[in-house]
Design a protein around this motif. Structure first.
Motif, PDB file in Angstrom:
ATOM      1  N   TRP A  65     -21.012  31.292 -83.535  1.00 58.38           N
ATOM      2  CA  TRP A  65     -19.966  31.979 -84.276  1.00 58.38           C
ATOM      3  C   TRP A  65     -19.371  31.096 -85.366  1.00 58.38           C
ATOM      4  CZ3 TRP A  65     -20.635  36.781 -84.200  1.00 58.38           C
ATOM      5  CH2 TRP A  65     -21.070  37.433 -83.032  1.00 58.38           C
ATOM      6  N   VAL A  66     -20.248  30.606 -86.195  1.00 56.31           N
ATOM      7  CA  VAL A  66     -19.862  29.833 -87.374  1.00 56.31           C
ATOM      8  C   VAL A  66     -20.568  30.424 -88.587  1.00 56.31           C
ATOM      9  CG1 VAL A  66     -19.453  27.693 -86.095  1.00 56.31           C
ATOM     10  CG2 VAL A  66     -21.735  28.171 -87.019  1.00 56.31           C
ATOM     11  N   SER A  67     -20.035  30.125 -89.761  1.00 56.49           N
ATOM     12  CA  SER A  67     -20.643  30.568 -91.012  1.00 56.49           C
ATOM     13  C   SER A  67     -21.408  29.406 -91.632  1.00 56.49           C
ATOM     14  CB  SER A  67     -19.582  31.074 -91.982  1.00 56.49           C
ATOM     15  OG  SER A  67     -20.161  31.312 -93.257  1.00 56.49           O
ATOM     16  N   VAL A  68     -22.717  29.485 -91.598  1.00 61.19           N
ATOM     17  CA  VAL A  68     -23.532  28.460 -92.228  1.00 61.19           C
ATOM     18  C   VAL A  68     -23.342  28.476 -93.742  1.00 61.19           C
ATOM     19  CG1 VAL A  68     -25.930  27.791 -92.710  1.00 61.19           C
ATOM     20  CG2 VAL A  68     -25.232  28.356 -90.373  1.00 61.19           C
ATOM     21  N   ASP A  69     -23.203  29.659 -94.310  1.00 64.33           N
ATOM     22  CA  ASP A  69     -23.053  29.799 -95.762  1.00 64.33           C
ATOM     23  C   ASP A  69     -21.828  29.059 -96.295  1.00 64.33           C
ATOM     24  OD1 ASP A  69     -24.860  32.587 -96.453  1.00 64.33           O
ATOM     25  OD2 ASP A  69     -24.198  32.275 -94.407  1.00 64.33           O
ATOM     26  N   MET A 254     -33.147  24.988 -79.695  1.00 63.27           N
ATOM     27  CA  MET A 254     -32.330  24.509 -80.804  1.00 63.27           C
ATOM     28  C   MET A 254     -30.839  24.692 -80.502  1.00 63.27           C
ATOM     29  SD  MET A 254     -34.187  23.268 -83.325  1.00 63.27           S
ATOM     30  CE  MET A 254     -33.126  23.408 -84.759  1.00 63.27           C
ATOM     31  N   ARG A 255     -30.484  25.777 -79.856  1.00 65.16           N
ATOM     32  CA  ARG A 255     -29.083  26.057 -79.575  1.00 65.16           C
ATOM     33  C   ARG A 255     -28.505  25.152 -78.490  1.00 65.16           C
ATOM     34  NH1 ARG A 255     -28.898  32.747 -80.042  1.00 65.16           N
ATOM     35  NH2 ARG A 255     -29.540  32.778 -82.252  1.00 65.16           N
ATOM     36  N   ARG A 256     -29.379  24.442 -77.784  1.00 66.76           N
ATOM     37  CA  ARG A 256     -28.939  23.554 -76.711  1.00 66.76           C
ATOM     38  C   ARG A 256     -28.948  22.079 -77.115  1.00 66.76           C
ATOM     39  NH1 ARG A 256     -30.819  28.090 -74.179  1.00 66.76           N
ATOM     40  NH2 ARG A 256     -30.044  28.554 -72.060  1.00 66.76           N
ATOM     41  N   LEU A 257     -29.067  21.785 -78.399  1.00 66.02           N
ATOM     42  CA  LEU A 257     -29.177  20.399 -78.843  1.00 66.02           C
ATOM     43  C   LEU A 257     -27.872  19.859 -79.420  1.00 66.02           C
ATOM     44  CD1 LEU A 257     -32.750  20.327 -80.450  1.00 66.02           C
ATOM     45  CD2 LEU A 257     -32.049  19.915 -78.072  1.00 66.02           C
ATOM     46  N   GLY A 258     -26.768  20.517 -79.125  1.00 66.05           N
ATOM     47  CA  GLY A 258     -25.472  20.045 -79.590  1.00 66.05           C
ATOM     48  C   GLY A 258     -25.130  18.677 -79.022  1.00 66.05           C
ATOM     49  N   GLY A 259     -24.445  17.879 -79.826  1.00 66.94           N
ATOM     50  CA  GLY A 259     -24.026  16.555 -79.386  1.00 66.94           C
ATOM     51  C   GLY A 259     -24.967  15.443 -79.776  1.00 66.94           C
ATOM     52  N   ILE A 260     -26.183  15.782 -80.178  1.00 68.97           N
ATOM     53  CA  ILE A 260     -27.137  14.766 -80.630  1.00 68.97           C
ATOM     54  C   ILE A 260     -26.779  14.375 -82.067  1.00 68.97           C
ATOM     55  CG2 ILE A 260     -29.566  14.323 -81.171  1.00 68.97           C
ATOM     56  CD1 ILE A 260     -30.307  16.208 -78.874  1.00 68.97           C
ATOM     57  N   GLY A 261     -26.898  13.100 -82.371  1.00 68.89           N
ATOM     58  CA  GLY A 261     -26.485  12.589 -83.679  1.00 68.89           C
ATOM     59  C   GLY A 261     -27.541  12.781 -84.749  1.00 68.89           C
ATOM     60  N   PHE A 262     -27.816  14.028 -85.100  1.00 69.81           N
ATOM     61  CA  PHE A 262     -28.853  14.310 -86.082  1.00 69.81           C
ATOM     62  C   PHE A 262     -28.437  13.848 -87.476  1.00 69.81           C
ATOM     63  CE2 PHE A 262     -30.148  17.694 -82.965  1.00 69.81           C
ATOM     64  CZ  PHE A 262     -31.404  17.167 -82.684  1.00 69.81           C
ATOM     65  N   VAL A 263     -29.390  13.225 -88.174  1.00 72.16           N
ATOM     66  CA  VAL A 263     -29.133  12.725 -89.531  1.00 72.16           C
ATOM     67  C   VAL A 263     -30.091  13.313 -90.559  1.00 72.16           C
ATOM     68  CG1 VAL A 263     -28.080  10.557 -88.776  1.00 72.16           C
ATOM     69  CG2 VAL A 263     -30.573  10.693 -89.048  1.00 72.16           C
ATOM     70  N   GLY A 264     -30.958  14.226 -90.139  1.00 71.30           N
ATOM     71  CA  GLY A 264     -31.888  14.856 -91.065  1.00 71.30           C
ATOM     72  C   GLY A 264     -32.890  15.700 -90.318  1.00 71.30           C
ATOM     73  N   LEU A 294     -25.860  24.374 -85.698  1.00 68.62           N
ATOM     74  CA  LEU A 294     -25.600  23.333 -84.714  1.00 68.62           C
ATOM     75  C   LEU A 294     -24.665  22.270 -85.298  1.00 68.62           C
ATOM     76  CD1 LEU A 294     -26.849  22.876 -81.814  1.00 68.62           C
ATOM     77  CD2 LEU A 294     -28.350  21.214 -82.906  1.00 68.62           C
ATOM     78  N   LEU A 295     -24.936  21.867 -86.539  1.00 70.54           N
ATOM     79  CA  LEU A 295     -24.066  20.883 -87.193  1.00 70.54           C
ATOM     80  C   LEU A 295     -22.683  21.452 -87.458  1.00 70.54           C
ATOM     81  CD1 LEU A 295     -26.553  19.467 -89.875  1.00 70.54           C
ATOM     82  CD2 LEU A 295     -26.046  18.506 -87.622  1.00 70.54           C
TER      83      LEU A 295
END
Length: 298
Positions: A65-69, A254-264, A294-295
């Motif tokens: 429930w976020v707006s990516v745009d 993909m929806r379960r990968l929250g909290g990982i420090g993705f940088v790209g 996710l970000l």
């Protein structure tokens, strides 16, 4: 302002109007596919992914429930490459990637990941964790006498110290490969979950294993080869392998990968000439959209 219907969305990712390379998140196409070992055509992937992304624009994400745009994102077009020259193309890609912030790359073949990792590892001055969705381990050495190809990406990335193999997990692997290649990969410390493993243990357990391997404290990169998906869900790719993940499984992971420090992130190997009704391009666009959500939700 007059809202455009979906079919009239601007031909940028999600119809983005910003092309500012200084944006916090940057979309760039990398139309390189001269290092493929089977069907060519991923050079047309960026345009196909952008076109399919129109289905995702303008609404909230139904899980986070976020707006990516509404995120500070720009689509800066395609990187320059050197026609017919893999080493020169890799150098050009690294140079251009170093000049932007958080990059989301639209491939193109999987060979583009190597210079993206080189640029990030230099910027961060440390090896990266890696979450790698694929049908193929991509840890062959030379392919058909070629030092660089889309099948040797992570052989070089590990040997160059760009990634920490003990913080590297591959999901969906199932292609035929030499036993020595497999043994070399796991011997370096890489965790491999085959597609069959994912089918048997389920999405929740797979996501838990990803978190366990890469952790949360240090920088991690996400590389998603669309042939991770079963050809029934993603026929438009150069090296399809049966028995892959369904699109719903990849989306749920993909929806379960929250909290990982993705940088790209990169999304590679979409080859629209072999696609059916844009389903492969839409799957690719959706995985990028899931990553952005996710970000945004973090």
């Amino acid at each position: 302002m007059i809202e455009q219907p979906t079919f009239a969305t601007r031909p940028a990712f999600l119809g983005l109007t910003s092309s500012d390379p200084r944006a916090e998140y940057v979309i760039a196409g990398i139309p390189l596919d001269i290092g493929v070992t089977n069907r060519a055509g991923a050079r047309s992937g960026p345009a196909a992914i952008r076109a399919a992304s129109r289905m995702l624009a303008g609404n909230d994400h139904p899980h986070h429930w976020v707006s990516v745009d509404a995120m500070p994102i720009a689509d800066i077009g395609d990187f320059a490459i050197a026609l017919g020259d893999i080493p020169r193309s890799l150098a050009l890609i690294e140079q251009q990637a170093a000049a932007v912030n958080h990059l989301l790359a639209l491939g193109g073949e999987h060979g583009i990941t190597l210079p993206l990792l080189r640029a990030l590892a230099k910027r961060l001055d440390a090896p990266l964790g890696l979450v790698h969705f694929d049908a193929h381990a991509d840890t062959w050495g030379e392919n058909y006498g070629q030092v660089y190809s889309h099948g040797s990406v992570f052989f070089h990335a590990i040997n160059e110290g760009l990634v920490d193999p003990h913080r590297m997990i591959q999901i969906g692997i199932r292609s035929p490969l030499p036993r020595e290649t497999y043994d070399w990969t796991v011997g370096k410390g890489v965790t491999i979950l085959s597609a069959q493993d994912v089918h048997e243990i389920g999405v929740a357990a797979t996501a838990a294993r990803i978190h366990e391997v890469v952790g949360h404290a240090r920088a991690t990169y996400l590389s998603f080869d669309i042939d991770c998906l079963d050809p029934g869900c993603a026929p438009g790719t150069g090296t399809p392998e049966i028995g892959g993940l369904a699109s719903w499984q990849a989306q749920a992971l993909m929806r379960r990968l929250g909290g990982i420090g993705f940088v790209g992130m990169d999304l590679v190997e979409v080859a629209p000439a072999y696609d059916v009704s844009e389903i492969t391009a839409l799957a690719g666009a959706t995985m990028i959209w899931e990553y952005l959500a996710l970000l945004r939700a973090a």
